[in-house]
Design a protein around this motif. Structure first.
Motif, PDB file in Angstrom:
ATOM      1  N   GLN A 102       0.843  -1.187   0.000  1.00 38.10           N
ATOM      2  CA  GLN A 102       0.000   0.000   0.000  1.00 38.10           C
ATOM      3  C   GLN A 102       0.883   1.243   0.000  1.00 38.10           C
ATOM      4  OE1 GLN A 102      -2.362  -0.799   3.605  1.00 38.10           O
ATOM      5  NE2 GLN A 102      -4.135  -1.079   2.283  1.00 38.10           N
ATOM      6  N   CYS A 103       0.302   2.349  -0.455  1.00 38.62           N
ATOM      7  CA  CYS A 103       1.052   3.604  -0.449  1.00 38.62           C
ATOM      8  C   CYS A 103       0.093   4.761  -0.225  1.00 38.62           C
ATOM      9  CB  CYS A 103       1.813   3.789  -1.767  1.00 38.62           C
ATOM     10  SG  CYS A 103       0.735   4.010  -3.201  1.00 38.62           S
ATOM     11  N   ARG A 104       0.642   5.861   0.197  1.00 38.43           N
ATOM     12  CA  ARG A 104      -0.079   7.130   0.211  1.00 38.43           C
ATOM     13  C   ARG A 104       0.853   8.183  -0.364  1.00 38.43           C
ATOM     14  NH1 ARG A 104       0.086   6.277   5.831  1.00 38.43           N
ATOM     15  NH2 ARG A 104      -2.167   6.052   5.877  1.00 38.43           N
ATOM     16  N   PHE A 105       0.282   9.243  -0.859  1.00 36.00           N
ATOM     17  CA  PHE A 105       1.053  10.310  -1.479  1.00 36.00           C
ATOM     18  C   PHE A 105       0.851  11.597  -0.692  1.00 36.00           C
ATOM     19  CE2 PHE A 105       0.164   7.154  -4.664  1.00 36.00           C
ATOM     20  CZ  PHE A 105       1.375   7.029  -5.334  1.00 36.00           C
ATOM     21  N   ILE A 106       1.955  12.215  -0.306  1.00 36.14           N
ATOM     22  CA  ILE A 106       1.913  13.405   0.542  1.00 36.14           C
ATOM     23  C   ILE A 106       2.627  14.532  -0.193  1.00 36.14           C
ATOM     24  CG2 ILE A 106       2.536  14.380   2.779  1.00 36.14           C
ATOM     25  CD1 ILE A 106       2.670  11.431   3.798  1.00 36.14           C
ATOM     26  N   GLY A 107       1.912  15.598  -0.467  1.00 34.68           N
ATOM     27  CA  GLY A 107       2.487  16.717  -1.204  1.00 34.68           C
ATOM     28  C   GLY A 107       2.604  17.955  -0.350  1.00 34.68           C
ATOM     29  N   TYR A 108       3.723  18.654  -0.479  1.00 35.30           N
ATOM     30  CA  TYR A 108       3.922  19.929   0.204  1.00 35.30           C
ATOM     31  C   TYR A 108       3.673  21.034  -0.809  1.00 35.30           C
ATOM     32  CZ  TYR A 108       6.162  23.425   3.271  1.00 35.30           C
ATOM     33  OH  TYR A 108       6.427  24.524   4.076  1.00 35.30           O
ATOM     34  N   ALA A 109       2.486  21.612  -0.749  1.00 29.96           N
ATOM     35  CA  ALA A 109       2.110  22.685  -1.668  1.00 29.96           C
ATOM     36  C   ALA A 109       2.629  24.005  -1.109  1.00 29.96           C
ATOM     37  CB  ALA A 109       0.599  22.731  -1.847  1.00 29.96           C
ATOM     38  N   ILE A 110       3.798  24.420  -1.578  1.00 30.86           N
ATOM     39  CA  ILE A 110       4.415  25.662  -1.132  1.00 30.86           C
ATOM     40  C   ILE A 110       4.946  26.410  -2.352  1.00 30.86           C
ATOM     41  CG2 ILE A 110       6.587  24.424  -0.645  1.00 30.86           C
ATOM     42  CD1 ILE A 110       7.179  26.567   1.480  1.00 30.86           C
TER      43      ILE A 110
ATOM     44  N   THR B 196       4.214  17.640  10.198  1.00 29.79           N
ATOM     45  CA  THR B 196       2.796  17.996  10.189  1.00 29.79           C
ATOM     46  C   THR B 196       1.975  16.874   9.572  1.00 29.79           C
ATOM     47  OG1 THR B 196       3.306  20.369  10.040  1.00 29.79           O
ATOM     48  CG2 THR B 196       1.103  19.677   9.352  1.00 29.79           C
ATOM     49  N   ALA B 197       2.492  16.319   8.475  1.00 31.07           N
ATOM     50  CA  ALA B 197       1.811  15.190   7.837  1.00 31.07           C
ATOM     51  C   ALA B 197       1.852  13.946   8.709  1.00 31.07           C
ATOM     52  CB  ALA B 197       2.450  14.908   6.478  1.00 31.07           C
ATOM     53  N   LYS B 198       3.005  13.681   9.264  1.00 31.02           N
ATOM     54  CA  LYS B 198       3.186  12.463  10.062  1.00 31.02           C
ATOM     55  C   LYS B 198       2.227  12.416  11.248  1.00 31.02           C
ATOM     56  CE  LYS B 198       6.825   9.970  12.571  1.00 31.02           C
ATOM     57  NZ  LYS B 198       8.225  10.029  13.068  1.00 31.02           N
TER      58      LYS B 198
ATOM     59  N   SER C  74      -6.186  17.752   3.987  1.00 26.42           N
ATOM     60  CA  SER C  74      -5.454  18.982   3.700  1.00 26.42           C
ATOM     61  C   SER C  74      -5.227  19.739   5.001  1.00 26.42           C
ATOM     62  CB  SER C  74      -6.244  19.857   2.718  1.00 26.42           C
ATOM     63  OG  SER C  74      -5.510  21.027   2.389  1.00 26.42           O
ATOM     64  N   LEU C  75      -3.973  20.121   5.246  1.00 24.99           N
ATOM     65  CA  LEU C  75      -3.592  20.752   6.507  1.00 24.99           C
ATOM     66  C   LEU C  75      -2.754  21.996   6.248  1.00 24.99           C
ATOM     67  CD1 LEU C  75      -2.291  17.492   8.221  1.00 24.99           C
ATOM     68  CD2 LEU C  75      -4.478  18.600   8.719  1.00 24.99           C
ATOM     69  N   ASN C  76      -3.029  23.047   6.961  1.00 24.55           N
ATOM     70  CA  ASN C  76      -2.137  24.201   6.932  1.00 24.55           C
ATOM     71  C   ASN C  76      -0.870  23.880   7.712  1.00 24.55           C
ATOM     72  OD1 ASN C  76      -3.877  25.885   5.441  1.00 24.55           O
ATOM     73  ND2 ASN C  76      -4.997  26.461   7.290  1.00 24.55           N
ATOM     74  N   VAL C  77       0.269  24.264   7.174  1.00 27.40           N
ATOM     75  CA  VAL C  77       1.539  24.010   7.849  1.00 27.40           C
ATOM     76  C   VAL C  77       1.813  25.146   8.828  1.00 27.40           C
ATOM     77  CG1 VAL C  77       4.019  23.744   7.520  1.00 27.40           C
ATOM     78  CG2 VAL C  77       2.434  22.725   5.881  1.00 27.40           C
ATOM     79  N   PRO C  78       2.123  24.842  10.072  1.00 26.45           N
ATOM     80  CA  PRO C  78       2.410  25.904  11.041  1.00 26.45           C
ATOM     81  C   PRO C  78       3.768  26.548  10.765  1.00 26.45           C
ATOM     82  CG  PRO C  78       2.797  23.761  12.026  1.00 26.45           C
ATOM     83  CD  PRO C  78       2.199  23.496  10.680  1.00 26.45           C
ATOM     84  N   GLU C  79       3.988  27.688  11.376  1.00 22.50           N
ATOM     85  CA  GLU C  79       5.261  28.388  11.202  1.00 22.50           C
ATOM     86  C   GLU C  79       6.414  27.540  11.733  1.00 22.50           C
ATOM     87  OE1 GLU C  79       7.478  32.611  12.406  1.00 22.50           O
ATOM     88  OE2 GLU C  79       5.455  32.168  13.127  1.00 22.50           O
ATOM     89  N   PRO C  80       7.446  27.339  10.917  1.00 25.50           N
ATOM     90  CA  PRO C  80       8.596  26.557  11.386  1.00 25.50           C
ATOM     91  C   PRO C  80       9.512  27.392  12.266  1.00 25.50           C
ATOM     92  CG  PRO C  80       8.956  27.259   9.135  1.00 25.50           C
ATOM     93  CD  PRO C  80       7.582  27.730   9.511  1.00 25.50           C
TER      94      PRO C  80
ATOM     95  N   PHE D 217      11.099  31.854   1.584  1.00 22.08           N
ATOM     96  CA  PHE D 217       9.916  31.636   0.765  1.00 22.08           C
ATOM     97  C   PHE D 217       8.994  32.848   0.897  1.00 22.08           C
ATOM     98  CE2 PHE D 217      11.479  27.383   1.716  1.00 22.08           C
ATOM     99  CZ  PHE D 217      11.481  26.803   0.456  1.00 22.08           C
ATOM    100  N   ALA D 218       8.407  33.237  -0.245  1.00 27.77           N
ATOM    101  CA  ALA D 218       7.621  34.472  -0.267  1.00 27.77           C
ATOM    102  C   ALA D 218       6.136  34.249  -0.063  1.00 27.77           C
ATOM    103  CB  ALA D 218       7.834  35.188  -1.606  1.00 27.77           C
ATOM    104  N   GLY D 219       5.651  33.035  -0.308  1.00 32.20           N
ATOM    105  CA  GLY D 219       4.207  32.821  -0.378  1.00 32.20           C
ATOM    106  C   GLY D 219       3.593  32.102   0.794  1.00 32.20           C
ATOM    107  N   GLY D 220       4.170  32.219   1.973  1.00 31.30           N
ATOM    108  CA  GLY D 220       3.580  31.609   3.148  1.00 31.30           C
ATOM    109  C   GLY D 220       4.072  30.200   3.408  1.00 31.30           C
ATOM    110  N   TYR D 221       3.594  29.620   4.518  1.00 30.26           N
ATOM    111  CA  TYR D 221       4.111  28.339   5.004  1.00 30.26           C
ATOM    112  C   TYR D 221       3.643  27.150   4.181  1.00 30.26           C
ATOM    113  CZ  TYR D 221       4.523  31.512   8.985  1.00 30.26           C
ATOM    114  OH  TYR D 221       4.784  32.599   9.776  1.00 30.26           O
TER     115      TYR D 221
END
Length: 450
Positions: free
Chosen positions: A8-16, A58-60, A405-411, A422-426
């Motif tokens: 099995q697999c899942r796909f996790i994308g970081y949309a930044i 955050t995904a984990k 879908s999750l918002n990523v908190p400030e690192p 990065f210019a466009g947010g977390y």
């Protein structure tokens, strides 16, 4: 004894968003803005890796508690151009360590097998240039002329209308093409791949933790056309990517060669003995790099097709004509520049002939909108032949209800602040197969079931 690991697999994308700050299109084709990043390469890598870890964790934390880590392969991907510096590419001297190899060493320490035992990562891409003296390049009369000429043509074209604008745009386009034929700098755009499940190359039994693949197709928005702060940076008309000889196929033979296809081997006694991956970076996918070369590929004898096709991009989507995975195989795109529509929640829809699930991320900063997206499709009937004009794949329906879908908190960074990189947010994390992972089908599994 037969095992059933990683079926099995899942796909996790970081949309930044990974483009420059204050980015905008000029003439609807070229990018204007300012690159972000630390001048010290190690500092820049450390910050970007810390930002990655924040997103991965955050995904984990959102994955099912107590899940058997030997059953599911978590495939994480970030967009094209995730790693870059304030000049655009990381610029290093011939005596310095290749920043891609340095980054992979640092990533291996961060994403260790104790914490991430069943993860396979594509950490976006890195752009870099080996240059003996970059200051001499910037100060050369020829490079100064290039920059003045291109900026002048672009601004004049934007100020014109009708035929005069069309003519000036064509002159600008021809000028850039001519200048690239004799580039001032050769740049490499490489995907950084790492897995604690191991990676293998064609015909080799040795297992590797990391490898790179490389892009050949240069986009008009891969680099800024000109920089708005009057800084010496590497611009669109200065560069070229290395040629990649695909006449004998695209299967990797060395860890750091430019080719795209590799596999994970889980053992002959496993129901799924191996998985074949292919990576196409942005316009290489649009150019059907894998589709046009599939008749030349020498894949493992017991597994003659790709199961997973990965597309890290900056301004691209899954192209129906370019999909090459076999029946029930997956295509995953993570993009750092554009949204597919105005939605911000997971969607299931047909996008240019590709039935898929996708999620957008957008943020407006100081009047500029930054965007990113992730997109996943599963093949129902695979493409036939190597001609992208004929017999493309078609696709199964995937439910948006299986997407988190999750918002990523400030690192938290040791040095500097997030906005310096990065210019466009977390950004946001999208987990496809979040609660219910996808089954990785193959001819081997089908036969074992029968």
């Amino acid at each position: 004894m037969t095992t059933n690991k990683y079926a099995q697999c899942r796909f996790i994308g970081y949309a930044i968003p990974t483009g420059p700050s204050q980015d905008k299109l000029i003439l609807s084709k070229y990018l204007v803005g300012n690159y972000l990043g630390a001048t010290d390469i190690v500092q820049d890598l450390s910050a970007r890796i810390a930002i990655l870890k924040n997103a991965v964790d955050t995904a984990k934390q959102a994955l099912p508690a107590g899940e058997d880590t030997q059953l599911v392969n978590n495939i994480f991907m970030a967009p094209e151009f995730y790693f870059h510096g304030p000049l655009g590419p990381y610029v290093y001297r011939h005596t310095d360590e290749d920043p891609a190899e340095l980054a992979l060493k640092m990533l291996a320490k961060t994403f260790n097998p104790q914490e991430y035992p069943n993860w396979t990562f594509v950490f976006g891409t890195m752009i870099s240039a080996k240059v003996a003296n970059i200051d001499a390049v910037f100060q050369s009369p020829a490079v100064k002329m290039r920059k003045r000429l291109v900026e002048s043509l672009a601004l004049n074209a934007e100020a014109e209308f009708g035929n005069a604008r069309s003519v000036t745009e064509q002159i600008l386009s021809d000028t850039i093409i001519d200048l690239r034929a004799n580039p001032a700098v050769q740049v490499r755009d490489r995907a950084l791949v790492f897995s604690n499940l191991g990676l293998q190359l064609s015909g080799q039994s040795q297992t590797h933790q990391s490898l790179t693949t490389e892009k050949y197709f240069l986009s008009p928005i891969d680099f800024v056309l000109f920089e708005t702060n009057n800084q010496d940076v590497i611009t669109e008309e200065m560069v070229a990517y290395p040629h990649i000889d695909l006449s004998d196929g695209d299967v990797k033979k060395h860890v750091y060669d430019s080719y795209a296809i590799f596999n994970q081997n889980f053992g002959q006694n496993n129901v799924l003995s191996s998985i074949n991956y292919g990576i196409e970076i942005c316009l290489d996918h649009d150019d059907a790099r894998l589709r046009k070369n599939m008749n030349r590929e020498n894949l493992p004898a017991n597994n003659t097709e790709l199961q997973i096709q990965l597309v890290p991009s900056s301004g691209s989507v899954i192209m129906q004509q370019c999909v090459v995975v076999g029946k029930n195989g997956f295509v995953f795109n993570v993009d750092g520049w554009c949204a597919l529509d105005n939605s911000v929640t997971p969607q299931a829809d047909n996008v240019a002939g590709v039935q898929s699930v996708y999620t957008n991320y957008t943020l407006t900063q100081n009047g500029t909108q930054y965007s990113a997206h992730t997109q996943l499709a599963q093949v129902k009937n695979p493409a036939q032949g190597c001609d992208p004009n004929k017999y493309p794949a078609d696709f199964q329906f995937l439910s948006a209800e299986n997407v988190i879908s999750l918002n990523v908190p400030e690192p938290i960074l040791d040095v500097g602040s997030f906005s310096e990189y990065f210019a466009g947010g977390y950004g946001s994390i999208q987990i496809y197969g979040g609660n219910t992972p996808y089954d990785l089908f193959s001819e081997e599994i089908d036969n074992s079931v029968k």
